[in-house]
Design a protein around this motif. Structure first.
Motif, PDB file in Angstrom:
ATOM      1  N   CYS A   1       0.864  -1.185   0.000  1.00  0.00           N
ATOM      2  CA  CYS A   1       0.000   0.000   0.000  1.00  0.00           C
ATOM      3  C   CYS A   1       0.898   1.231   0.000  1.00  0.00           C
ATOM      4  O   CYS A   1       1.762   1.369   0.866  1.00  0.00           O
ATOM      5  CB  CYS A   1      -0.855  -0.004   1.263  1.00  0.00           C
TER       6      CYS A   1
ATOM      7  N   ASP B   1      -1.121  -0.889  -4.552  1.00  0.00           N
ATOM      8  CA  ASP B   1      -2.223   0.084  -4.576  1.00  0.00           C
ATOM      9  C   ASP B   1      -1.690   1.418  -4.081  1.00  0.00           C
ATOM     10  O   ASP B   1      -1.041   1.477  -3.036  1.00  0.00           O
ATOM     11  CB  ASP B   1      -3.346  -0.338  -3.608  1.00  0.00           C
TER      12      ASP B   1
ATOM     13  N   LYS C   1      -2.323   0.004  -9.130  1.00  0.00           N
ATOM     14  CA  LYS C   1      -3.605   0.743  -9.193  1.00  0.00           C
ATOM     15  C   LYS C   1      -3.498   2.051  -8.418  1.00  0.00           C
ATOM     16  O   LYS C   1      -2.985   2.080  -7.296  1.00  0.00           O
ATOM     17  CB  LYS C   1      -4.731  -0.087  -8.564  1.00  0.00           C
TER      18      LYS C   1
END
Ligand SMILES: Cc1cc2nc3c(=O)[nH]c(=O)nc-3n(C[C@H](O)[C@H](O)[C@H](O)COP(=O)(O)OP(=O)(O)OC[C@H]3O[C@@H](n4cnc5c(N)ncnc54)[C@H](O)[C@@H]3O)c2cc1C
Length: 413
Positions: A4, A27, A202
């Motif tokens: 993350c 992400d 993403k």
């Protein structure tokens, strides 16, 4: 490994692309509606202003950032500035070789000594101002030192160690620079977003990370009220904001140790002109201006940063926390008018941007070297809080990201 990344500033995007290229599942969460943080463009009346940076890369295409961008296959061209820097002294724009001619005779030996030592000396904890004074005790030499550190670090020469600045100068000899990315800051951000997407990473815009949760190690983040599990947290939001997200996961003594770190602030004035005001793409340092430390005109390299036939000029000055912002801006504008006698005829102010508090020039002042590691094994910091010694701004960020990646590979392989 699931990664993350909190924040899509340059540090976050470099880390995200690097981990995605290594096959990690990445992400990136960004609380704003756009990516890039302080390193992207703002389209204003056809001019590409910036959210922070002056559309320059300190060590151009061959420094730590340029090298990392190439390694990531990021498609952005960085053009070397020629000449790299000129000095506006008594109304003339001089090269470094020409500076000696404006120094009174009694300082010339000291000046030559200083120029030689710039390449040889390592410096120490003493300030750069003190170091300069030791070589040549002239007002002009100190003003030049202040203009250099003010432009590149948003610090006075008395606020940064000679060790940091002498290493920075050696890096200019080693890598060259500064350079201008084609398309400005967004040229870099856009290229990194393409890499991220190609590698399966993403980006989630308008997604604010509210908390890092876990027990003895971080287990994940809460984003917009939702719990999401991750193996590694890479934080791009600065030391204090990371500590605040981690809450009780970080020990009190660590939080105390970072609380007093002061960020560096500045004011940027963006100007539109109907003719080139500088005839080169590097930096004009302005030691005799009252507030402004330097000016650039990046449209000399990347004309798309202004409407056709127009030019974008940007100035930078330090903002001290105890000063009156309105007065500081007025002084900056007065400097511009003095530097360019035909300013009123050809130029218009586009924007004055004040960079402080949560949107500063540097979250951690240059010269303060901090490791990307945190008290928790699987949380690392990246961004402008983590810059190795002698690496300016975004080149420092790339150096810090490299350290973070090396740490993760050592620790988790
Ligand atoms: C006036 C000025 C001139 C400069 N000139 C230059 C220059 O010419 N060359 C150069 O190399 N550097 C320059 N810099 C410095 C450069 O802009 C910064 O070093 C760099 O952009 C900082 O990047 P970063 O990744 O550390 O952080 P940031 O760009 O601040 O990115 C952090 C991101 O995290 C997001 N975020 C924060 N909290 C959360 C949360 N809870 N959840 C999700 N997202 C969150 C923010 O919205 C932001 O997008 C300049 C800076 C300024 C202000």
């Amino acid at each position: 490994m699931k990664v993350c990344v909190i924040g899509s500033g340059l540090g976050g995007l470099l880390a995200a692309c690097s981990f995605a290229k290594k096959g990690y599942k990445v992400d990136v969460y960004e609380k704003l509606p756009y990516p890039g943080g302080r390193f992207t463009n703002i389209d204003y009346k056809g001019y590409q202003l910036s959210t922070g940076a002056l559309h320059m890369i300190p060590y151009s295409g061959n420094g730590p950032l340029g090298t990392m961008l190439k390694k990531l296959d990021a498609d952005v061209e960085i053009v070397d500035s020629k000449p790299q820097v000129l000095f506006n002294i008594e109304g003339e724009n001089l090269t470094i070789g020409e500076i000696a001619k404006v120094f009174p005779l009694r300082y010339k030996v000291g000046l030559l000594k200083l120029l030689a030592k710039l390449k040889l000396n390592e410096g120490d904890k003493e300030s750069f101002a003190w170091w300069v004074k030791k070589q040549v005790n002239s007002e002009l030499a100190l003003k030049i030192a202040d203009a250099f550190t003010g432009w590149s670090l948003s610090l006075d020469a008395s606020e940064v160690s000679s060790k940091e600045v002498l290493k920075e100068i050696k890096n200019f000899y080693k890598y060259s620079g500064p350079g201008v990315p084609m398309g400005g800051c967004r040229g870099v951000t856009r290229a990194l977003l393409e890499v991220l997407s190609a590698e399966g990473g993403k980006l989630h815009l308008k997604n604010s990370v509210e908390k890092i949760y876990g027990d003895k190690h971080a287990e994940g983040v809460i984003v917009e009220g939702e719990k999401k599990n991750y193996d590694l947290i890479v934080s791009n939001v600065g030391l204090k904001a990371t500590a605040s997200l981690a809450g009780e996961l970080f020990p009190e003594n660590y939080k105390k140790s970072i609380m007093n770190i002061k960020s560096s602030w500045g004011i940027k004035i963006s100007v539109a002109s109907d003719k080139p005001m500088l005839d080169f793409s590097g930096v004009l340092l302005t030691p005799y201006a009252e507030r402004i430390h330097g000016i650039n005109e990046v449209t000399n390299v990347s004309p798309v940063l202004a409407p056709q036939g127009k030019h974008l000029i940007m100035s930078h000055q330090i903002l001290k926390p105890d000063r009156n912002v309105k007065l500081e801006i007025e002084k900056g504008l007065k400097d511009l008018k003095k530097l360019f006698p035909d300013f009123n005829k050809h130029c218009k102010i586009l924007a004055t941007q004040v960079h402080r508090k949560n949107w500063p020039v540097n979250r951690v002042p240059s010269g303060k070297v901090i490791s990307p590691r945190t008290p928790l094994r699987n949380i690392v910091n990246v961004g402008d809080a983590i810059k190795p010694l002698g690496m300016i701004e975004t080149d420092g960020i790339a150096g810090g990201v490299k350290e973070a990646i090396n740490y993760v590979e050592r620790e988790f392989s």
